[in-house]
Design an enzyme around this catalytic site. Structure first.
Site, PDB file in Angstrom:
ATOM      1  CB  SER A   1      39.765  29.808  41.339  1.00  0.00           C
ATOM      2  OG  SER A   1      38.475  29.316  41.633  1.00  0.00           O
TER       3      SER A   1
ATOM      4  CE1 TYR B   1      37.512  32.625  37.175  1.00  0.00           C
ATOM      5  CE2 TYR B   1      36.896  30.632  38.361  1.00  0.00           C
ATOM      6  CZ  TYR B   1      37.388  31.919  38.367  1.00  0.00           C
ATOM      7  OH  TYR B   1      37.778  32.506  39.551  1.00  0.00           O
TER       8      TYR B   1
HETATM    9  P1  NAI Z   1      36.854  41.542  40.393  1.00  0.00           P
HETATM   10  O1  NAI Z   1      35.981  41.464  39.189  1.00  0.00           O
HETATM   11  O2  NAI Z   1      36.581  42.571  41.400  1.00  0.00           O
HETATM   12  O3  NAI Z   1      38.384  41.687  39.986  1.00  0.00           O
HETATM   13  C1  NAI Z   1      38.931  41.314  38.793  1.00  0.00           C
HETATM   14  C2  NAI Z   1      39.855  42.438  38.375  1.00  0.00           C
HETATM   15  O4  NAI Z   1      40.533  42.072  37.165  1.00  0.00           O
HETATM   16  C3  NAI Z   1      39.089  43.742  38.074  1.00  0.00           C
HETATM   17  O5  NAI Z   1      39.783  44.827  38.660  1.00  0.00           O
HETATM   18  C4  NAI Z   1      39.148  43.845  36.567  1.00  0.00           C
HETATM   19  O6  NAI Z   1      39.123  45.185  36.085  1.00  0.00           O
HETATM   20  C5  NAI Z   1      40.492  43.185  36.310  1.00  0.00           C
HETATM   21  N1  NAI Z   1      40.625  42.751  34.932  1.00  0.00           N
HETATM   22  C6  NAI Z   1      39.754  42.006  34.205  1.00  0.00           C
HETATM   23  N2  NAI Z   1      40.214  41.855  32.964  1.00  0.00           N
HETATM   24  C7  NAI Z   1      41.399  42.513  32.902  1.00  0.00           C
HETATM   25  C8  NAI Z   1      42.345  42.736  31.894  1.00  0.00           C
HETATM   26  N3  NAI Z   1      42.157  42.246  30.661  1.00  0.00           N
HETATM   27  N4  NAI Z   1      43.465  43.443  32.179  1.00  0.00           N
HETATM   28  C9  NAI Z   1      43.653  43.964  33.412  1.00  0.00           C
HETATM   29  N5  NAI Z   1      42.786  43.791  34.421  1.00  0.00           N
HETATM   30  C10 NAI Z   1      41.674  43.085  34.156  1.00  0.00           C
HETATM   31  O7  NAI Z   1      36.817  40.082  41.028  1.00  0.00           O
HETATM   32  P2  NAI Z   1      37.692  39.398  42.175  1.00  0.00           P
HETATM   33  O8  NAI Z   1      36.819  38.456  42.846  1.00  0.00           O
HETATM   34  O9  NAI Z   1      38.398  40.415  42.972  1.00  0.00           O
HETATM   35  O10 NAI Z   1      38.738  38.538  41.310  1.00  0.00           O
HETATM   36  C11 NAI Z   1      40.136  38.632  41.465  1.00  0.00           C
HETATM   37  C12 NAI Z   1      40.754  37.281  41.170  1.00  0.00           C
HETATM   38  O11 NAI Z   1      40.302  36.357  42.151  1.00  0.00           O
HETATM   39  C13 NAI Z   1      40.370  36.703  39.804  1.00  0.00           C
HETATM   40  O12 NAI Z   1      41.504  36.110  39.216  1.00  0.00           O
HETATM   41  C14 NAI Z   1      39.338  35.649  40.166  1.00  0.00           C
HETATM   42  O13 NAI Z   1      39.297  34.601  39.233  1.00  0.00           O
HETATM   43  C15 NAI Z   1      39.874  35.186  41.512  1.00  0.00           C
HETATM   44  N6  NAI Z   1      38.884  34.496  42.327  1.00  0.00           N
HETATM   45  C16 NAI Z   1      37.801  35.158  42.837  1.00  0.00           C
HETATM   46  C17 NAI Z   1      36.868  34.465  43.596  1.00  0.00           C
HETATM   47  C18 NAI Z   1      35.665  35.125  44.178  1.00  0.00           C
HETATM   48  O14 NAI Z   1      34.785  34.418  44.696  1.00  0.00           O
HETATM   49  N7  NAI Z   1      35.572  36.460  44.167  1.00  0.00           N
HETATM   50  C19 NAI Z   1      37.014  33.029  43.867  1.00  0.00           C
HETATM   51  C20 NAI Z   1      38.188  32.432  43.292  1.00  0.00           C
HETATM   52  C21 NAI Z   1      39.073  33.159  42.551  1.00  0.00           C
END
Ligand code: NAI
Length: 269
Positions: A151, A164
Site C-alpha cells: 500500500s 494497517y
Molecule cells: P477487498 O476487501 O476487496 O479484498 C481483500 C480480500 O482479502 C478479500 O477477498 C477478503 O476476503 C480477503 N481476506 C481478508 N482476510 C482474509 C483472510 N484472513 N484470509 C484470506 N483472505 C482474506 O479489498 P482490496 O482493496 O481488493 O484489497 C486487496 C489488497 O490491496 C489488500 O492487501 C489491501 O490492503 C491492499 N490495498 C488496497 C487499497 C485500496 O484502496 N483498495 C489501497 C492500498 C492497498
C-alpha cells in the site's frame, strides 16, 4: 506479457477487488490460477457470488482454475492451501500475497485484538504464505516469484489505522529481506503499492459522490485507481519482463507518494 503462459499462480483473497482483477489478469495472460478465499458465515452468500464471478471470468480464458478456501491468519490452513494448490495445479510458480484487512480507532484506545488481527492477516499471513512458496521453489529447484500487495501506507503514515500502517511498513522489509535472502536461488520478491483504489475495502466512499470527490482531490492525478491497473503492474512484476527486478515496491498511486502538498512552493514563498 513474457513468461506468464502456463505458469501456476496462487492469489490470496482472490475473490474480490484487487485480488479478483489479479486472478483474471493472470488467466488472460495464460496462467493457471488458484483463487484463495475466506468465508465467514455472515459473508457466505456474498462471498459465494464474488467467487463465482471470479471463477467464471478465469474459466473463460481456458486456463486451469482452482478454488482454495483458507484463512491466511491460520498457519495450518495456509499449509493445507499450499498442498491443495500444488496438487491441483501441478506445482506453483507465482504467489500473490493480496489478502488484507484494516480496522480503525485512535491509537491510544484500540483493543489489542484489533491490532493483532490486522498484523495476523496482512503481515504474518503474507510471511507464512511466502515461506511455504519458497519451500516449494527450493524443493523443486526452480525459479519463483512472490508479489506482495502492499500500500502507499507502506511509507505514508495512516493515523487511526496503526495496525494497517505497521503491517504495510513491515511488508516493505518482508519484501526486501526475502528478496536478498533468495536472490541467488532465482526467487524474486517484489511489492505493488496501490494508492486509493475502487474496491470493496473502500465501501465508505466509493458509492458516495461527495465523499469520493473529497478523496480524489487529494490525489495528484485527480482520480482513484482501478483494480485492473493494480493487476497490470502485478502481472508485469511477475513476468519475465521484470526478470531483473527484486526487492522493490512499485507504487501505483496517481502520484499520492509524491507529497501532494508540495504542488505549490508554500515552503519557499
Ligand atoms: P477487498 O476487501 O476487496 O479484498 C481483500 C480480500 O482479502 C478479500 O477477498 C477478503 O476476503 C480477503 N481476506 C481478508 N482476510 C482474509 C483472510 N484472513 N484470509 C484470506 N483472505 C482474506 O479489498 P482490496 O482493496 O481488493 O484489497 C486487496 C489488497 O490491496 C489488500 O492487501 C489491501 O490492503 C491492499 N490495498 C488496497 C487499497 C485500496 O484502496 N483498495 C489501497 C492500498 C492497498
Amino acid at each position: 506479457m513474457e513468461g506468464l503462459r502456463g505458469k501456476n499462480v496462487l492469489v490470496t483473497g482472490g475473490s474480490t477487488g484487487i485480488g479478483q482483477s489479479i486472478a483474471i489478469r493472470f488467466a488472460q495472460e495464460g496462467s493457471n490460477v488458484a483463487i484463495n478465499y475466506r468465508s465467514s458465515l455472515e459473508e457466505a452468500k456474498k462471498t459465494e457470488e464474488m467467487v463465482q464471478v471470479c471463477i467464471r471470468r478465469v474459466r473463460e480464458c481456458g486456463v486451469k482454475d482452482l478454488l482454495v478456501k483458507g484463512d491466511v491468519s491460520k498457519e495450518e490452513e495456509i499449509v493445507r492451501m499450499f498442498e491443495t494448490t500444488i496438487e491441483g495445479l501441478g506445482g506453483l510458480d507465482i504467489l500473490v500475497n493480496n489478502a488484507g484487512i484494516q480496522t480503525s480507532g485512535a491509537s491510544d484506545e484500540i483493543e489489542i485484538e484489533s491490532f493483532d488481527r490486522v498484523i495476523a492477516v496482512n503481515l504474518r499471513g503474507a510471511y507464512i504464505c511466502a515461506r511455504e512458496a519458497i519451500k516449494h521453489f527450493l524443493a523443486q529447484d526452480k525459479e519463483g516469484v512472490i508479489i506482495n500487495v502492499s500500500s502507499v501506507h507502506q511509507i505514508i503514515p495512516k493515523p487511526k489505522y496503526i495496525g494497517y500502517s505497521a503491517s504495510k511498513g513491515g511488508m516493505q522489509n518482508l519484501t526486501r529481506t526475502l528478496a536478498l535472502e533468495y536472490a541467488g536461488k532465482n526467487i524474486r520478491v517484489n511489492s505493488v503499492g496501490p494508492g486509493a483504489t475502487i474496491t470493496p475495502i473502500n465501501r465508505a466512499w466509493i458509492d458516495d459522490p461527495e465523499k469520493r470527490a473529497e478523496v480524489e482531490k487529494h490525489i495528484p492525478m485527480g482520480r482513484a485507481g482501478t483494480s485492473e491497473e493494480m493487476a497490470a503492474v502485478t502481472a508485469f512484476l511477475a513476468s519475465d519482463e521484470a526478470a531483473y527486478i527484486t526487492g522493490q515496491t512499485l507504487f501505483v498511486d496517481g502520484g499520492l507518494t509524491l507529497y501532494p502538498d508540495f504542488r505549490s512552493a508554500w515552503s519557499s514563498e
